[in-house]
Design a protein around this motif. Structure first.
Motif, mmCIF file in Angstrom:
data_model
loop_
_atom_site.group_PDB
_atom_site.id
_atom_site.type_symbol
_atom_site.label_atom_id
_atom_site.label_comp_id
_atom_site.label_asym_id
_atom_site.label_seq_id
_atom_site.Cartn_x
_atom_site.Cartn_y
_atom_site.Cartn_z
ATOM 1 N N PHE A 73 -22.740 20.858 15.270
ATOM 2 C CA PHE A 73 -23.740 20.816 14.219
ATOM 3 C C PHE A 73 -25.119 20.634 14.843
ATOM 4 C CE2 PHE A 73 -21.456 20.877 10.284
ATOM 5 C CZ PHE A 73 -20.168 20.456 10.600
ATOM 6 N N PRO A 74 -26.171 21.053 14.141
ATOM 7 C CA PRO A 74 -27.517 20.910 14.699
ATOM 8 C C PRO A 74 -27.906 19.448 14.937
ATOM 9 C CG PRO A 74 -27.523 22.436 12.862
ATOM 10 C CD PRO A 74 -26.177 21.800 12.885
ATOM 11 N N ALA A 75 -27.341 18.548 14.151
ATOM 12 C CA ALA A 75 -27.651 17.129 14.308
ATOM 13 C C ALA A 75 -26.417 16.322 13.957
ATOM 14 C CB ALA A 75 -28.814 16.716 13.413
ATOM 15 N N ALA A 76 -26.353 15.165 14.561
ATOM 16 C CA ALA A 76 -25.195 14.311 14.289
ATOM 17 C C ALA A 76 -25.286 13.663 12.915
ATOM 18 C CB ALA A 76 -25.076 13.234 15.367
ATOM 19 N N ARG A 77 -26.509 13.574 12.391
ATOM 20 C CA ARG A 77 -26.688 12.965 11.071
ATOM 21 C C ARG A 77 -27.716 13.787 10.307
ATOM 22 N NH1 ARG A 77 -28.463 6.786 10.741
ATOM 23 N NH2 ARG A 77 -26.262 6.515 11.290
ATOM 24 N N LYS A 78 -27.440 13.965 9.015
ATOM 25 C CA LYS A 78 -28.372 14.659 8.130
ATOM 26 C C LYS A 78 -28.682 13.748 6.962
ATOM 27 C CE LYS A 78 -29.183 18.834 5.413
ATOM 28 N NZ LYS A 78 -30.454 19.137 6.080
ATOM 29 N N ASN A 79 -29.992 13.520 6.766
ATOM 30 C CA ASN A 79 -30.439 12.697 5.654
ATOM 31 C C ASN A 79 -30.768 13.597 4.464
ATOM 32 O OD1 ASN A 79 -30.312 10.235 7.122
ATOM 33 N ND2 ASN A 79 -32.256 10.746 8.114
ATOM 34 N N ILE A 80 -30.208 13.259 3.336
ATOM 35 C CA ILE A 80 -30.414 14.028 2.120
ATOM 36 C C ILE A 80 -30.926 13.086 1.043
ATOM 37 C CG2 ILE A 80 -29.363 15.489 0.351
ATOM 38 C CD1 ILE A 80 -27.275 16.306 2.396
ATOM 39 N N SER A 81 -32.056 13.446 0.453
ATOM 40 C CA SER A 81 -32.586 12.679 -0.668
ATOM 41 C C SER A 81 -32.212 13.393 -1.956
ATOM 42 C CB SER A 81 -34.103 12.542 -0.555
ATOM 43 O OG SER A 81 -34.457 11.818 0.613
ATOM 44 N N MET A 82 -31.623 12.651 -2.876
ATOM 45 C CA MET A 82 -31.105 13.266 -4.082
ATOM 46 C C MET A 82 -31.509 12.407 -5.284
ATOM 47 S SD MET A 82 -27.212 14.558 -4.703
ATOM 48 C CE MET A 82 -27.251 15.310 -3.075
ATOM 49 N N ALA A 83 -32.116 13.062 -6.269
ATOM 50 C CA ALA A 83 -32.570 12.349 -7.458
ATOM 51 C C ALA A 83 -31.377 11.943 -8.311
ATOM 52 C CB ALA A 83 -33.520 13.202 -8.265
ATOM 53 N N GLU A 84 -31.474 10.763 -8.851
ATOM 54 C CA GLU A 84 -30.373 10.310 -9.692
ATOM 55 C C GLU A 84 -30.289 11.127 -10.978
ATOM 56 O OE1 GLU A 84 -30.656 6.469 -11.417
ATOM 57 O OE2 GLU A 84 -32.834 6.490 -11.521
ATOM 58 N N SER A 85 -31.349 11.831 -11.312
ATOM 59 C CA SER A 85 -31.307 12.666 -12.521
ATOM 60 C C SER A 85 -30.683 14.029 -12.261
ATOM 61 C CB SER A 85 -32.734 12.854 -13.059
ATOM 62 O OG SER A 85 -33.570 13.455 -12.087
ATOM 63 N N SER A 86 -30.211 14.266 -11.038
ATOM 64 C CA SER A 86 -29.573 15.550 -10.723
ATOM 65 C C SER A 86 -28.342 15.732 -11.593
ATOM 66 C CB SER A 86 -29.180 15.607 -9.245
ATOM 67 O OG SER A 86 -30.320 15.492 -8.429
ATOM 68 N N LEU A 87 -28.199 16.893 -12.120
ATOM 69 C CA LEU A 87 -27.106 17.175 -13.040
ATOM 70 C C LEU A 87 -25.849 17.535 -12.274
ATOM 71 C CD1 LEU A 87 -28.990 19.338 -15.691
ATOM 72 C CD2 LEU A 87 -28.435 16.892 -15.805
ATOM 73 N N PRO A 88 -24.694 17.191 -12.829
ATOM 74 C CA PRO A 88 -23.444 17.640 -12.197
ATOM 75 C C PRO A 88 -23.455 19.166 -12.085
ATOM 76 C CG PRO A 88 -22.986 15.970 -13.840
ATOM 77 C CD PRO A 88 -24.435 16.298 -13.981
ATOM 78 N N GLY A 89 -22.975 19.647 -10.963
ATOM 79 C CA GLY A 89 -23.013 21.081 -10.686
ATOM 80 C C GLY A 89 -24.176 21.478 -9.807
ATOM 81 N N SER A 90 -25.100 20.534 -9.557
ATOM 82 C CA SER A 90 -26.228 20.828 -8.668
ATOM 83 C C SER A 90 -25.705 21.101 -7.269
ATOM 84 C CB SER A 90 -27.217 19.665 -8.648
ATOM 85 O OG SER A 90 -27.744 19.438 -9.935
ATOM 86 N N ARG A 91 -26.363 22.026 -6.600
ATOM 87 C CA ARG A 91 -25.902 22.480 -5.284
ATOM 88 C C ARG A 91 -27.015 22.210 -4.273
ATOM 89 N NH1 ARG A 91 -21.784 26.351 -5.735
ATOM 90 N NH2 ARG A 91 -22.571 27.537 -3.935
ATOM 91 N N PHE A 92 -26.604 21.713 -3.100
ATOM 92 C CA PHE A 92 -27.545 21.408 -2.036
ATOM 93 C C PHE A 92 -27.053 22.092 -0.768
ATOM 94 C CE2 PHE A 92 -27.531 17.993 -5.104
ATOM 95 C CZ PHE A 92 -28.884 17.808 -5.347
ATOM 96 N N PRO A 93 -27.871 22.974 -0.195
ATOM 97 C CA PRO A 93 -27.409 23.697 1.003
ATOM 98 C C PRO A 93 -27.288 22.772 2.201
ATOM 99 C CG PRO A 93 -29.724 24.148 0.589
ATOM 100 C CD PRO A 93 -29.242 23.343 -0.584
ATOM 101 N N LEU A 94 -26.260 23.039 2.992
ATOM 102 C CA LEU A 94 -26.021 22.306 4.229
ATOM 103 C C LEU A 94 -26.041 23.280 5.382
ATOM 104 C CD1 LEU A 94 -23.073 19.959 3.131
ATOM 105 C CD2 LEU A 94 -25.501 19.376 3.289
ATOM 106 N N GLU A 95 -26.444 22.792 6.513
ATOM 107 C CA GLU A 95 -26.469 23.611 7.703
ATOM 108 C C GLU A 95 -25.096 23.576 8.353
ATOM 109 O OE1 GLU A 95 -29.099 24.117 11.797
ATOM 110 O OE2 GLU A 95 -29.475 22.482 10.395
ATOM 111 N N GLY A 96 -24.545 24.727 8.583
ATOM 112 C CA GLY A 96 -23.224 24.786 9.175
ATOM 113 C C GLY A 96 -23.267 24.565 10.666
ATOM 114 N N ALA A 97 -22.078 24.467 11.236
ATOM 115 C CA ALA A 97 -21.944 24.290 12.677
ATOM 116 C C ALA A 97 -21.897 25.654 13.347
ATOM 117 C CB ALA A 97 -20.690 23.484 12.987
ATOM 118 N N SER A 98 -22.124 25.649 14.621
ATOM 119 C CA SER A 98 -22.026 26.874 15.410
ATOM 120 C C SER A 98 -21.012 26.669 16.509
ATOM 121 C CB SER A 98 -23.388 27.236 16.002
ATOM 122 O OG SER A 98 -23.864 26.202 16.849
ATOM 123 N N ASP A 99 -20.376 27.768 16.934
ATOM 124 C CA ASP A 99 -19.365 27.736 17.985
ATOM 125 C C ASP A 99 -19.702 28.834 18.966
ATOM 126 O OD1 ASP A 99 -16.989 27.907 19.570
ATOM 127 O OD2 ASP A 99 -15.912 26.866 17.962
#
Length: 796
Positions: A115-141
């Protein structure tokens, strides 16, 4: 030493081996001397000639085998390229000889997903609705094939799930999906582990910790107008090139609606990012060089955040495809051009010779030619680099007189480079179109007594050919065209009309006489000036409209005396008088008749018979007593011409009565003639003796009342039968003509400047009709005439 499994082939003097990466130093790749039959390798001094960096193999001097001399790392040698083939040159000095060896380094699963980093910090609003999608960076091989195929798992969580999308077999897009609404007060931070596993044997894994902070934010996050942007950029694009402008909107007001753009991450990651984004405008620009051979595809994860506290985020993905380019476009020359091309040229005619070349080599130098847009021409290749522009279908100059043919050359590069050459091909005309009239039959209506040289009609034929082939001349065709005139026999059409050779105007050669000619049918030919000349024909039907140019005529009795006859007397004709005013001063022939004193009112004394050479209204006659004026003892039938007693005759009326009777037609202006009738008043017995002793042969015009009455009755019966037969015939013929007019195409009617009015008349009455649609049939037999028409009646 451990000899690993290897494969080799010998094709056209080239040896191919394969060896797995990370093979131990000393591993035998292939026994060159033995397999190539070189003998003693040390004696022949066989060695590897390096070009660029070392490949990690060498030739063993003792055995002549190709062995691993240093660490082989496929990822270092070839990166992500598959297969990883190294081309080696082996130099044999005794005798001097060069051998080519292709060494394929196969992949092993020696790289774990990263992965690009060992840890990823994500800030997420508590008002986010179920079904909300947040992109993640995948790993490379760094491996390839199955060793680089990754699968992802997320540590168990009631709030989050992992959604993996595979746009294609080489890429996977990761999204963190919110399953359950967040509550910052209950759990402000969520810690999850994202694991990536490859499909190697054994499988290797990599992990990244997701640290999700639940924040209180404003209501609306920025939203991009597209979730995925796709863009293509050539590898030779310059630094500073605008790649794309992303746009996100935030409906909040003030600072909460101001959007700031950032690049979240770039896949694949590199030490120097080749892209930058303007924080305010969202413009993504190229900041480094692109290399298609190194990276063919970039995925940029863009986030837009507002200025709220905390900020809301919107995400989108930019998929950028790097396009390979070659350096040289094809070149096209026209070496020979044969124009114009005749429109009757045969299919397969060569129009132009073309020479095409491309300074590139390989697929980038292979050129294909085509014609654009679709046209009657096609490009054919005679041999490499030489093409012919060939006619593939028949030409028609009247449809297209000139073609602008664009010859396009395209090489086999990715993307291909193109060149074009425009060839103008003019089409020369041949006489392949005959003149054509706008209609096959023209109907022309003209009044009689027209002036010689008057224009009757104008015909026009169109020939779409050009120059002499399209120049049309007109002529009157004499073959069978003409009219049969009862008084002079057959006359050709040229004795009545002529046709102007250039304009197609139809002129009257002489004044037309309706009494001589009612219908003239002739043919006009249009001939072009081509070789051979082509001809078009049109039929002209000329209908002559009657004018009131003939005054009424008094008709003789059986004995030859003019004007007076018993009711059954036959008719012939002579002309007298022109109008009432004109004849009052002329002497008119005196007719004689007898009447007995005491004859009752209505007793027929005589009958004035008259005819008119015109037709219709112009031949409808009216009889009037001109003298004596006032109430006399005699009257005349307005339309029958019968002279009868108006009252009982008395001795006071004198021995003789002189009547002047005027006969008028209904033409405009009206024409007339007069007849003088002398009636002798005698006793009844004297009248009988006079008639018995004076036959009509010796005393023309004498008529006894009794004889007149009997003759009148017989004549009335005969004419009644004739009238019934005529009306029946008219009705039947009208039905036939109506059916024919509904089936046959309607011809145009051409007429002169004056409006024509046709009239149908008979001895028993008259009808008129205005210029409406009609069909007429005129039959002429000697001096007699009858007109049959279908019309709308206009009763007086």
């Amino acid at each position: 030493l451990l000899v690993l499994v290897r494969t080799w082939t010998l094709v056209a003097g080239q040896v191919r081996y394969s060896v797995p990466e990370e093979a131990k130093v000393g591993t035998v790749v292939g026994r060159l001397a033995q397999e190539l039959g070189l003998g003693d390798a040390e004696e022949r001094r066989l060695r590897v000639v390096w070009q660029g960096r070392r490949a990690g193999v060498e030739v063993s001097g003792a055995s002549g085998a190709l062995v691993v001399s240093s660490r082989l790392d496929r990822e270092e040698l070839c990166g992500k390229s598959a297969p990883c083939s190294l081309r080696l040159e082996l130099l044999q000095e005794r005798p001097l000889r060069v051998l080519h060896v292709e060494l394929e380094v196969t992949d092993i699963n020696d790289n774990a997903p990263l992965f690009p980093a060992a840890r990823k910090n994500i800030s997420m609003a508590e008002s986010s609705l179920p079904g909300s999608r947040f992109p993640l960076e995948g790993a490379s091989d760094a491996d390839i094939g199955a060793n680089a195929q990754l699968s992802y798992t997320l540590s168990p969580s009631e709030h989050f799930a992992l959604d993996v999308k595979s746009p294609d077999e080489n890429r996977k897009s990761l999204f963190l999906v919110l399953l359950k609404a967040l509550d910052r007060e209950t759990l402000p931070v969520h810690r999850l582990v994202l694991m990536a596993s490859d499909e190697g044997r054994p499988s290797l894994t990599g992990t990244m910790e997701l640290l999700i902070s639940v924040l209180d934010v404003n209501d609306n996050a920025p939203q991009f107008n597209q979730s995925v942007y796709k863009v293509k950029l050539p590898e030779d694009a310059l630094e500073g090139t605008l790649v794309l402008r992303v746009k996100a909107t935030d409906p909040d007001l003030g600072v909460y609606g101001d959007v700031i753009y950032e690049i979240d991450n770039i896949v694949p990651a590199s030490s120097s990012d080749p892209f930058s984004i303007d924080a305010n405008s969202g413009e993504i620009r190229l900041t480094g060089a692109l290399d298609y051979e190194a990276v063919t595809f970039y995925e940029l994860n863009i986030k837009a955040k507002d200025k709220g506290l905390p900020p809301l985020l919107g995400h989108c993905s930019v998929e950028l495809e790097v396009l390979d380019v070659n350096d040289n476009a094809p070149e096209v020359w026209v070496t020979s051009l044969s124009v114009p091309v005749s429109e009757d040229a045969a299919v397969g005619t060569v129009v132009a010779l073309l020479s095409v070349s491309d300074r590139d080599s390989g697929s980038n130098g292979r050129v294909q030619c085509s014609v654009w847009p679709a046209s009657p021409f096609v490009v054919e290749s005679r041999f490499p680099g030489s093409y012919s522009l060939v006619l593939r279908e028949a030409l028609d100059r009247e449809r297209v007189s000139e073609y602008e043919v664009e010859v396009r050359a395209e090489d086999g590069g990715k993307p291909p480079l193109r060149a074009r050459r425009v060839v103008r091909v003019a089409v020369s005309d041949v006489n392949d179109n005959a003149p054509a009239f706008s209609q096959a039959v023209y109907t022309v209506v003209a009044r009689e007594n027209n002036a010689a040289g008057a224009e009757l009609a104008r015909l026009w034929a169109r020939d779409p050919d050009e120059a002499e082939n399209g120049r049309v001349s007109y002529s009157l065709w004499e073959g069978g065209a003409g009219a049969s005139v009862w008084s002079v026999g057959w006359r050709p059409a040229s004795s009545y009309v002529s046709v102007d050779g250039e304009s197609g105007r139809v002129w009257a050669v002489r004044a037309l006489d309706y009494e001589e000619l009612q219908v003239l049918q002739f043919e006009v030919r249009a001939v072009d000036a081509g070789e051979p000349a082509l001809v078009g024909n049109a039929t002209v039907q000329l209908f002559v409209v009657d004018e009131n140019d003939n005054a009424p005529m008094l008709l003789p009795t059986t004995g030859g005396g003019p004007g007076l006859a018993p009711p059954l007397g036959p008719v012939a004709g002579s002309v007298a008088g022109a109008s009432v005013e004109a004849v009052l001063g002329q002497d008119s022939e005196t007719l004689w008749a007898w009447a007995a004193w005491g004859a009752p009112a209505g007793q027929v004394v005589a009958k004035i018979r008259a005819g008119d050479a015109d037709s219709g209204y112009n031949a409808w006659l009216r009889y009037e007593v001109l003298e004596p004026r006032g109430k006399g003892p005699f009257r005349v039938g307005v339309y029958s011409g019968e002279v009868s007693t108006a009252r009982a005759l008395e001795e006071a009326d004198g021995p003789r009565q002189r009547l002047v009777i005027v006969v008028r037609d209904h033409g405009e202006p009206s024409l007339s003639t007069t007849a003088t009738l002398s009636v002798s008043l005698v006793e009844g017995s004297e009248s009988a003796l006079a008639v018995a002793g004076s036959p009509s042969s010796s005393m023309p015009g004498v008529l006894l009342p009794a004889e007149g009455g009997a003759a009148t009755s017989a004549s009335t019966n005969v004419w009644l039968v004739v009238a019934i037969c005529a009306v029946s015939s008219v009705f039947v013929l009208a039905l036939v003509l109506y059916g024919a007019s509904r089936c046959a195409p309607r011809a145009a009617v051409l007429s002169g400047p004056a409006a024509a009015t046709l009239v149908c008349a008979s001895e028993v009455g008259s009808w008129s009709y205005s210029q409406r649609q009609s069909r007429s049939l005129c039959v002429t037999d000697g001096a007699g005439k009858s007109d049959l028409m279908v019309f709308s009646p206009n009763l007086p």
